[in-house]
Design a protein around this motif. Structure first.
Motif, PDB file in Angstrom:
ATOM      1  N   GLY A  17       0.660  -1.474   0.072  1.00  0.00           N
ATOM      2  CA  GLY A  17       0.018   0.185   0.099  1.00  0.00           C
ATOM      3  C   GLY A  17       0.858   1.220  -0.107  1.00  0.00           C
ATOM      4  N   THR A  18      -0.368   2.634   0.088  1.00  0.00           N
ATOM      5  CA  THR A  18       0.446   3.451  -0.885  1.00  0.00           C
ATOM      6  C   THR A  18       1.220   4.369   1.914  1.00  0.00           C
ATOM      7  OG1 THR A  18       0.385   4.228  -1.825  1.00  0.00           O
ATOM      8  CG2 THR A  18       0.712   6.225  -0.833  1.00  0.00           C
ATOM      9  N   VAL A  19       1.780   5.007   1.703  1.00  0.00           N
ATOM     10  CA  VAL A  19       2.939   5.707   3.068  1.00  0.00           C
ATOM     11  C   VAL A  19       3.009   6.544   2.384  1.00  0.00           C
ATOM     12  CG1 VAL A  19       3.794   5.828   4.996  1.00  0.00           C
ATOM     13  CG2 VAL A  19       3.506   3.904   4.145  1.00  0.00           C
ATOM     14  N   CYS A  20       2.453   8.104   2.779  1.00  0.00           N
ATOM     15  CA  CYS A  20       2.605   9.772   2.487  1.00  0.00           C
ATOM     16  C   CYS A  20       3.773  10.091   3.921  1.00  0.00           C
ATOM     17  CB  CYS A  20       1.121  10.016   2.169  1.00  0.00           C
ATOM     18  SG  CYS A  20       1.348  11.577   1.964  1.00  0.00           S
ATOM     19  N   ILE A  21       4.749  10.239   3.669  1.00  0.00           N
ATOM     20  CA  ILE A  21       5.703  11.113   3.969  1.00  0.00           C
ATOM     21  C   ILE A  21       5.704  12.647   4.080  1.00  0.00           C
ATOM     22  CG2 ILE A  21       8.016  11.275   4.912  1.00  0.00           C
ATOM     23  CD1 ILE A  21       8.285   8.014   3.941  1.00  0.00           C
ATOM     24  N   SER A  22       6.000  13.472   4.468  1.00  0.00           N
ATOM     25  CA  SER A  22       5.933  14.573   4.801  1.00  0.00           C
ATOM     26  C   SER A  22       7.219  15.174   5.484  1.00  0.00           C
ATOM     27  CB  SER A  22       4.833  15.505   5.543  1.00  0.00           C
ATOM     28  OG  SER A  22       5.049  17.428   5.318  1.00  0.00           O
ATOM     29  N   ALA A  23       8.302  15.994   4.368  1.00  0.00           N
ATOM     30  CA  ALA A  23       9.302  16.551   5.172  1.00  0.00           C
ATOM     31  C   ALA A  23       9.898  17.469   4.088  1.00  0.00           C
ATOM     32  CB  ALA A  23      10.809  15.270   4.759  1.00  0.00           C
ATOM     33  N   SER A  24      10.729  18.780   5.054  1.00  0.00           N
ATOM     34  CA  SER A  24      11.299  19.395   4.003  1.00  0.00           C
ATOM     35  C   SER A  24      11.548  19.407   2.690  1.00  0.00           C
ATOM     36  CB  SER A  24      12.161  20.208   5.023  1.00  0.00           C
ATOM     37  OG  SER A  24      13.244  19.470   5.010  1.00  0.00           O
ATOM     38  N   ASP A  25      11.752  20.538   1.718  1.00  0.00           N
ATOM     39  CA  ASP A  25      12.006  20.350   0.400  1.00  0.00           C
ATOM     40  C   ASP A  25      13.540  19.767   0.223  1.00  0.00           C
ATOM     41  OD1 ASP A  25      12.718  22.760   1.255  1.00  0.00           O
ATOM     42  OD2 ASP A  25      12.057  23.677  -0.137  1.00  0.00           O
ATOM     43  N   THR A  26      14.621  20.311   1.878  1.00  0.00           N
ATOM     44  CA  THR A  26      15.850  19.736   1.517  1.00  0.00           C
ATOM     45  C   THR A  26      15.672  18.352   1.970  1.00  0.00           C
ATOM     46  OG1 THR A  26      15.989  21.018   3.153  1.00  0.00           O
ATOM     47  CG2 THR A  26      16.740  21.989   1.330  1.00  0.00           C
ATOM     48  N   ALA A  27      15.029  17.917   2.737  1.00  0.00           N
ATOM     49  CA  ALA A  27      15.561  16.700   3.268  1.00  0.00           C
ATOM     50  C   ALA A  27      14.515  15.893   2.045  1.00  0.00           C
ATOM     51  CB  ALA A  27      14.835  16.287   4.473  1.00  0.00           C
ATOM     52  N   SER A  28      13.831  16.166   1.746  1.00  0.00           N
ATOM     53  CA  SER A  28      12.916  15.403   0.634  1.00  0.00           C
ATOM     54  C   SER A  28      13.750  15.121  -0.195  1.00  0.00           C
ATOM     55  CB  SER A  28      11.897  15.777   0.535  1.00  0.00           C
ATOM     56  OG  SER A  28      10.596  16.076   1.293  1.00  0.00           O
ATOM     57  N   ALA A  29      14.955  15.930  -1.155  1.00  0.00           N
ATOM     58  CA  ALA A  29      15.452  15.778  -2.260  1.00  0.00           C
ATOM     59  C   ALA A  29      16.967  15.530  -1.655  1.00  0.00           C
ATOM     60  CB  ALA A  29      15.675  17.577  -2.713  1.00  0.00           C
ATOM     61  N   TYR A  30      17.585  15.499  -0.757  1.00  0.00           N
ATOM     62  CA  TYR A  30      18.425  15.308   0.152  1.00  0.00           C
ATOM     63  C   TYR A  30      18.726  14.334   1.129  1.00  0.00           C
ATOM     64  CZ  TYR A  30      19.388  19.175  -2.874  1.00  0.00           C
ATOM     65  OH  TYR A  30      19.676  20.341  -4.030  1.00  0.00           O
ATOM     66  N   LEU A  31      17.853  13.925   1.710  1.00  0.00           N
ATOM     67  CA  LEU A  31      18.082  12.879   2.852  1.00  0.00           C
ATOM     68  C   LEU A  31      17.598  11.331   2.646  1.00  0.00           C
ATOM     69  CD1 LEU A  31      18.062  15.660   6.248  1.00  0.00           C
ATOM     70  CD2 LEU A  31      20.309  14.385   4.709  1.00  0.00           C
ATOM     71  N   LEU A  32      16.228  11.974   1.628  1.00  0.00           N
ATOM     72  CA  LEU A  32      15.581  10.568   1.746  1.00  0.00           C
ATOM     73  C   LEU A  32      15.553   9.614   0.629  1.00  0.00           C
ATOM     74  CD1 LEU A  32      11.480  12.145   2.203  1.00  0.00           C
ATOM     75  CD2 LEU A  32      12.976  10.416   4.033  1.00  0.00           C
ATOM     76  N   PRO A  33      16.242  10.232  -0.060  1.00  0.00           N
ATOM     77  CA  PRO A  33      16.664   9.194  -1.125  1.00  0.00           C
ATOM     78  C   PRO A  33      17.719   7.566  -0.958  1.00  0.00           C
ATOM     79  CG  PRO A  33      16.871  11.374  -2.336  1.00  0.00           C
ATOM     80  CD  PRO A  33      16.953  11.591  -1.444  1.00  0.00           C
ATOM     81  N   PRO A  34      18.117   7.841   0.189  1.00  0.00           N
ATOM     82  CA  PRO A  34      18.979   7.305   0.137  1.00  0.00           C
ATOM     83  C   PRO A  34      18.281   5.826   1.174  1.00  0.00           C
ATOM     84  CG  PRO A  34      20.058   8.492   1.372  1.00  0.00           C
ATOM     85  CD  PRO A  34      19.640   8.960   0.607  1.00  0.00           C
ATOM     86  N   ILE A  35      17.358   6.209   1.720  1.00  0.00           N
ATOM     87  CA  ILE A  35      16.573   6.293   3.155  1.00  0.00           C
ATOM     88  C   ILE A  35      15.456   4.876   2.092  1.00  0.00           C
ATOM     89  CG2 ILE A  35      14.497   6.238   4.931  1.00  0.00           C
ATOM     90  CD1 ILE A  35      17.119   8.677   5.735  1.00  0.00           C
ATOM     91  N   LEU A  36      15.185   5.475   1.739  1.00  0.00           N
ATOM     92  CA  LEU A  36      14.045   5.199   0.667  1.00  0.00           C
ATOM     93  C   LEU A  36      14.404   3.603  -0.397  1.00  0.00           C
ATOM     94  CD1 LEU A  36      11.631   8.099  -0.766  1.00  0.00           C
ATOM     95  CD2 LEU A  36      11.115   6.619   1.117  1.00  0.00           C
ATOM     96  N   LYS A  37      15.681   4.090  -0.750  1.00  0.00           N
ATOM     97  CA  LYS A  37      16.017   2.713  -1.705  1.00  0.00           C
ATOM     98  C   LYS A  37      16.202   1.952  -0.503  1.00  0.00           C
ATOM     99  CE  LYS A  37      19.478   4.587  -4.707  1.00  0.00           C
ATOM    100  NZ  LYS A  37      20.789   5.696  -5.260  1.00  0.00           N
ATOM    101  N   ARG A  38      16.393   2.101   0.727  1.00  0.00           N
ATOM    102  CA  ARG A  38      16.131   1.148   1.726  1.00  0.00           C
ATOM    103  C   ARG A  38      15.023   0.078   1.590  1.00  0.00           C
ATOM    104  NH1 ARG A  38      19.606   3.002   6.629  1.00  0.00           N
ATOM    105  NH2 ARG A  38      20.891   4.344   5.709  1.00  0.00           N
ATOM    106  N   LEU A  39      14.226   1.235   1.994  1.00  0.00           N
ATOM    107  CA  LEU A  39      12.859   0.374   1.975  1.00  0.00           C
ATOM    108  C   LEU A  39      12.459  -0.183   0.242  1.00  0.00           C
ATOM    109  CD1 LEU A  39      10.172   0.746   3.425  1.00  0.00           C
ATOM    110  CD2 LEU A  39       9.741   2.626   2.142  1.00  0.00           C
ATOM    111  N   ARG A  40      12.801   0.275  -0.536  1.00  0.00           N
ATOM    112  CA  ARG A  40      12.043  -0.577  -1.460  1.00  0.00           C
ATOM    113  C   ARG A  40      12.755  -1.832  -1.318  1.00  0.00           C
ATOM    114  NH1 ARG A  40      11.358   2.202  -7.399  1.00  0.00           N
ATOM    115  NH2 ARG A  40       9.806   3.116  -6.307  1.00  0.00           N
ATOM    116  N   GLU A  41      14.132  -1.949  -1.170  1.00  0.00           N
ATOM    117  CA  GLU A  41      14.871  -3.742  -1.108  1.00  0.00           C
ATOM    118  C   GLU A  41      14.575  -3.887   0.129  1.00  0.00           C
ATOM    119  OE1 GLU A  41      18.924  -2.063   0.261  1.00  0.00           O
ATOM    120  OE2 GLU A  41      19.487  -1.274  -2.261  1.00  0.00           O
ATOM    121  N   SER A  42      13.274  -3.882   1.371  1.00  0.00           N
ATOM    122  CA  SER A  42      13.265  -4.434   2.373  1.00  0.00           C
ATOM    123  C   SER A  42      11.576  -4.914   2.263  1.00  0.00           C
ATOM    124  CB  SER A  42      14.056  -3.655   3.796  1.00  0.00           C
ATOM    125  OG  SER A  42      13.157  -2.754   3.858  1.00  0.00           O
ATOM    126  N   ALA A  43      11.090  -4.171   1.477  1.00  0.00           N
ATOM    127  CA  ALA A  43       9.198  -3.704   1.221  1.00  0.00           C
ATOM    128  C   ALA A  43       8.831  -3.125   0.009  1.00  0.00           C
ATOM    129  CB  ALA A  43       8.514  -3.377   2.701  1.00  0.00           C
TER     130      ALA A  43
END
Length: 300
Positions: A98-124
């Motif tokens: 299903g879908t999970v909606c994450i809210s974050a600042s624009d800089t955190a969304s652009a520069y911090l979330l990508p490597p974290i979401l890569k891990r999420l895609r691998e595990s779930a």
């Protein structure tokens, strides 16, 4: 009394349940987001409907009467059932996909979330992610997001929040800008430099003057509500900007200004609605974000 034969309003029952759990009307009112008089009327209405006294006052606290203790077990069962119904109705079941909606600042969304979401895609891989990149505070109670990454402590009573990390923000500018304008060696030396503000210059200036920096509005030649825009302007030699170190260190063309100056402390809070935190899907994403953001490095 045979409680099963009595029909009463769930709002009244919930008011009773939370008051019993919190121990006072004021604490229960905060937990439910109600005024204390409103909550008190709901509890009184339930007592009147049942024809019993449910609480007795002891100092500033409330204590359950024998009738209240007997009712409590029944109402707890109702509360658990109501939570299951609410989760099912909103689609927040124990299914992972299903879908999970994450809210974050624009800089955190652009520069911090990508490597974290890569891990999420691998595990779930069955979890889809929607990102709300905003510097405003998303209202989780209105379901504007499922999980929020915030730099201020969430205060709403229905939220589950965790301080996962405190990091440091410093002054940064491009090497080209500093080659042109010079590298300040003291706080006083900042007064001849140009700055980029993330708010109206007069409001942004207040944060700096409180730390004793000798800056004036004339120092702020550029202002934007977007952290991304401000950072790109700094990278294009427009002046000095404040940024957390984990983002700034990704850009070799940027240089820390006045390294001896005391850093600004930036907290990272994770928040989600209490109801959603019981969802397996939300919990997986929440825990992954907490683990990644609380590490020694935000960037792997």
């Amino acid at each position: 009394m045979n409680w099963q034969s009595v029909s009463f309003d769930w709002n009244q029952a919930r008011a009773f349940l939370v008051t019993a759990e919190e121990g006072s009307l004021s604490a229960a009112a905060r937990a439910l987001g109600l005024t204390q008089p409103t909550l008190g009327r709901q509890v009184s209405a339930l007592e009147e409907a049942l024809g019993v006294t449910l609480f007795e006052r002891i100092g500033r606290s409330l204590s359950l009467t024998p009738a209240g203790l007997e009712l409590l077990d029944h109402v707890k069962s109702m509360g658990e059932a109501a939570n299951r119904i609410s989760l099912a109705a909103s689609g927040q079941s124990q299914e992972i996909d299903g879908t999970v909606c994450i809210s974050a600042s624009d800089t955190a969304s652009a520069y911090l979330l990508p490597p974290i979401l890569k891990r999420l895609r691998e595990s779930a891989p069955g979890i889809n992610v929607e990102i709300v990149a905003t510097n405003a505070v998303s209202d989780l109670q209105l379901r504007e997001a499922d999980i929020a990454i915030r730099h201020v402590r969430p205060e709403q009573p229905d939220l589950t929040a965790r301080l996962v990390r405190e990091t440091a923000a410093h002054f940064y500018a491009s090497k080209a800008y500093l080659d042109r304008k010079g590298r300040p060696q003291s706080a006083e030396g900042l007064s001849s430099h140009e700055f980029i503000a993330f708010d109206r210059p007069d409001r942004f200036l207040q944060h700096f003057t409180e730390t004793g920096l000798p800056l004036q509005e004339r120092n702020f030649k550029l202002a934007t509500a977007s952290g991304l825009v401000g950072w790109e302007m700094a990278r294009n030699d427009f002046g000095i900007i404040v940024m957390i170190k984990e983002i700034a260190e990704q850009f070799p063309e940027m240089e820390q200004v006045l390294p001896s100056f005391e850093p600004f402390v930036v907290p990272f809070w994770l928040a989600t609605h209490r109801e959603l935190h019981t969802s397996r899907r939300i919990r997986i994403v929440f825990d992954l974000l907490a683990d990644a953001l609380s590490g020694k490095q935000l960037i792997s």
